[in-house]
Design a protein around this motif. Structure first.
Motif, PDB file in Angstrom:
ATOM      1  N   LEU A 140     103.672  39.582  75.479  1.00  0.00           N
ATOM      2  CA  LEU A 140     104.549  40.496  74.745  1.00  0.00           C
ATOM      3  C   LEU A 140     104.464  40.182  73.260  1.00  0.00           C
ATOM      4  O   LEU A 140     104.061  39.094  72.860  1.00  0.00           O
ATOM      5  CB  LEU A 140     105.984  40.363  75.254  1.00  0.00           C
ATOM      6  CG  LEU A 140     106.117  40.700  76.751  1.00  0.00           C
ATOM      7  CD1 LEU A 140     107.481  40.298  77.287  1.00  0.00           C
ATOM      8  CD2 LEU A 140     105.870  42.187  76.976  1.00  0.00           C
ATOM      9  N   GLY A 141     104.825  41.159  72.433  1.00  0.00           N
ATOM     10  CA  GLY A 141     104.716  40.988  70.990  1.00  0.00           C
ATOM     11  C   GLY A 141     105.620  39.874  70.478  1.00  0.00           C
ATOM     12  O   GLY A 141     106.645  39.548  71.090  1.00  0.00           O
ATOM     13  N   ALA A 142     105.226  39.284  69.344  1.00  0.00           N
ATOM     14  CA  ALA A 142     105.998  38.190  68.744  1.00  0.00           C
ATOM     15  C   ALA A 142     107.111  38.761  67.884  1.00  0.00           C
ATOM     16  O   ALA A 142     107.230  38.458  66.700  1.00  0.00           O
ATOM     17  CB  ALA A 142     105.069  37.291  67.938  1.00  0.00           C
ATOM     18  N   GLY A 172     100.439  31.821  66.519  1.00  0.00           N
ATOM     19  CA  GLY A 172      99.915  31.020  65.424  1.00  0.00           C
ATOM     20  C   GLY A 172      99.106  31.837  64.451  1.00  0.00           C
ATOM     21  O   GLY A 172      99.336  33.036  64.305  1.00  0.00           O
ATOM     22  N   VAL A 173      98.163  31.194  63.802  1.00  0.00           N
ATOM     23  CA  VAL A 173      97.350  31.833  62.770  1.00  0.00           C
ATOM     24  C   VAL A 173      96.354  32.786  63.448  1.00  0.00           C
ATOM     25  O   VAL A 173      95.602  32.364  64.327  1.00  0.00           O
ATOM     26  CB  VAL A 173      96.590  30.763  61.968  1.00  0.00           C
ATOM     27  CG1 VAL A 173      95.815  31.399  60.825  1.00  0.00           C
ATOM     28  CG2 VAL A 173      97.549  29.707  61.445  1.00  0.00           C
ATOM     29  N   PRO A 174      96.334  34.060  63.090  1.00  0.00           N
ATOM     30  CA  PRO A 174      95.345  34.960  63.691  1.00  0.00           C
ATOM     31  C   PRO A 174      93.944  34.600  63.219  1.00  0.00           C
ATOM     32  O   PRO A 174      93.768  34.051  62.129  1.00  0.00           O
ATOM     33  CB  PRO A 174      95.760  36.341  63.183  1.00  0.00           C
ATOM     34  CG  PRO A 174      96.528  36.082  61.941  1.00  0.00           C
ATOM     35  CD  PRO A 174      97.184  34.750  62.115  1.00  0.00           C
ATOM     36  N   LEU A 187     103.756  31.005  60.149  1.00  0.00           N
ATOM     37  CA  LEU A 187     103.430  29.635  59.740  1.00  0.00           C
ATOM     38  C   LEU A 187     104.237  28.634  60.555  1.00  0.00           C
ATOM     39  O   LEU A 187     103.709  27.619  61.039  1.00  0.00           O
ATOM     40  CB  LEU A 187     103.720  29.448  58.244  1.00  0.00           C
ATOM     41  CG  LEU A 187     102.681  30.085  57.310  1.00  0.00           C
ATOM     42  CD1 LEU A 187     103.118  29.914  55.865  1.00  0.00           C
ATOM     43  CD2 LEU A 187     101.314  29.457  57.531  1.00  0.00           C
ATOM     44  N   ALA A 188     105.527  28.919  60.743  1.00  0.00           N
ATOM     45  CA  ALA A 188     106.380  28.022  61.522  1.00  0.00           C
ATOM     46  C   ALA A 188     105.882  27.946  62.961  1.00  0.00           C
ATOM     47  O   ALA A 188     105.763  26.857  63.533  1.00  0.00           O
ATOM     48  CB  ALA A 188     107.826  28.527  61.475  1.00  0.00           C
ATOM     49  N   ALA A 189     105.542  29.124  63.542  1.00  0.00           N
ATOM     50  CA  ALA A 189     105.062  29.145  64.930  1.00  0.00           C
ATOM     51  C   ALA A 189     103.748  28.387  65.059  1.00  0.00           C
ATOM     52  O   ALA A 189     103.521  27.668  66.037  1.00  0.00           O
ATOM     53  CB  ALA A 189     104.885  30.596  65.389  1.00  0.00           C
ATOM     54  N   ALA A 190     102.882  28.542  64.030  1.00  0.00           N
ATOM     55  CA  ALA A 190     101.586  27.859  64.078  1.00  0.00           C
ATOM     56  C   ALA A 190     101.764  26.344  64.009  1.00  0.00           C
ATOM     57  O   ALA A 190     101.065  25.589  64.707  1.00  0.00           O
ATOM     58  CB  ALA A 190     100.699  28.345  62.927  1.00  0.00           C
TER      59      ALA A 190
END
Lengths: 196, 196
Positions: A140-142, A172-174, A187-190
């Motif tokens: 699902l979308g972030a 994270g970073v695509p 950035l936080a998720a990555a």
């Protein structure tokens, strides 16, 4: 409203087309009726007749069950849950999922009043209860609504007798993304998803 | 190729729609066949049946001669020459021309091999020779090909027995345009076209 105005009005309602590009599209169609306008009219009619939603997974296809559900090479024990058919198409284009799908037809949303009863959750539960589902991937979308829906589904699936493994797509970073172009949330998720 | 793929392929050929937006448009249509897909198919069919090129001026309309040519309030002695029907529509939206039109169906182009015989020049000459045309406004684009075509037409019209006044649309700073955002050609044209 003339036939031309009506055509422009309907074209301008398509996603990605505004009034100006709808006029250009209508003009291109009307300038070559035999090569462009009539084939598109026929294709729309054919699609309306042939395309239906798969009663198993919710995919749009010309057969029901759809070609993915009936493909013997696909892993039926691996179900990928997506919000819409567009997401399913994107995963199929990337050819990264070798299992089957469940299209929810939306995500939970307090704002638009979408509750669990509005989503295709029952078919997913039925498939799991029928046995043989090993893992459910929540793709699902972030977004807030996407995360809420993933959370709700993970909780719901955990209550089942034959609870499958539930996973979520990584954040994270695509690919190809520069760090300084990303928003703070990504950035936080990555950083949270860092691996050794 | 399935009906879905064919629909996406035809949509992606429309100006302004690439493969990605064509997929989104197809999905939007297929998701609501009754509300969106079938009405668009019907509108395309209706337009194909009803719309034709005006044999007088080349405009696309549901009647021939078109509504502009038959409108008694329009000044038939004032003929505005445009490259395509899109230009005619743009002038009509702006409601700045009270005369009639002649659609050339292109401009002279050495690159694409468009010669005078490929353009609808003969109907224009016939209208002038039939009498009553006071002025021909050449409303062609400010491109090399547009300027070449305007030049060619002005020369050709000057040889006629009843040569009408020939004018060209003004060039210069577009409304709302800042000088420092304009290209050199436009700045030069604006300076040349200065008025006291």
């Amino acid at each position: 409203m003339t036939e031309i105005e009506r055509l422009i009005a309907l074209l301008s309602r398509l996603p990605g087309l505004g009034p100006r590009s709808a006029r250009r599209a209508a003009l291109a169609l009307l300038s070559e009726p035999q090569q462009r306008l009539l084939p598109l009219a026929a294709a729309l009619g054919d699609a309306a007749r042939a395309v239906r939603a798969c009663t198993t997974c919710g995919n749009l296809d010309t057969s029901d069950p759809c070609r993915i559900c009936t493909d013997p090479s696909r892993d039926r024990s691996l179900v990928c849950v997506v919000e819409g058919v567009g997401d399913l198409w994107a995963l199929e284009r990337a050819a990264v999922h070798r299992g089957v799908y469940q299209v929810l037809g939306g995500v939970l949303s307090a704002l638009s009043g979408t509750g669990p009863e509005d989503l295709n959750i029952a078919p997913l539960l039925a498939r799991i209860e029928a046995g043989g589902v090993r893992e459910v991937i929540l793709a699902l979308g972030a977004t807030v609504d996407g995360a809420t829906t993933a959370h709700f589904l993970a909780d719901r699936l955990a209550t089942l007798d034959e609870a499958p493994l539930v996973s979520r797509v990584g954040q994270g970073v695509p690919m190809g993304g520069a760090l300084d172009a990303l928003d703070d949330g990504t950035l936080a998720a990555a950083l949270m998803a860092r691996r050794a």
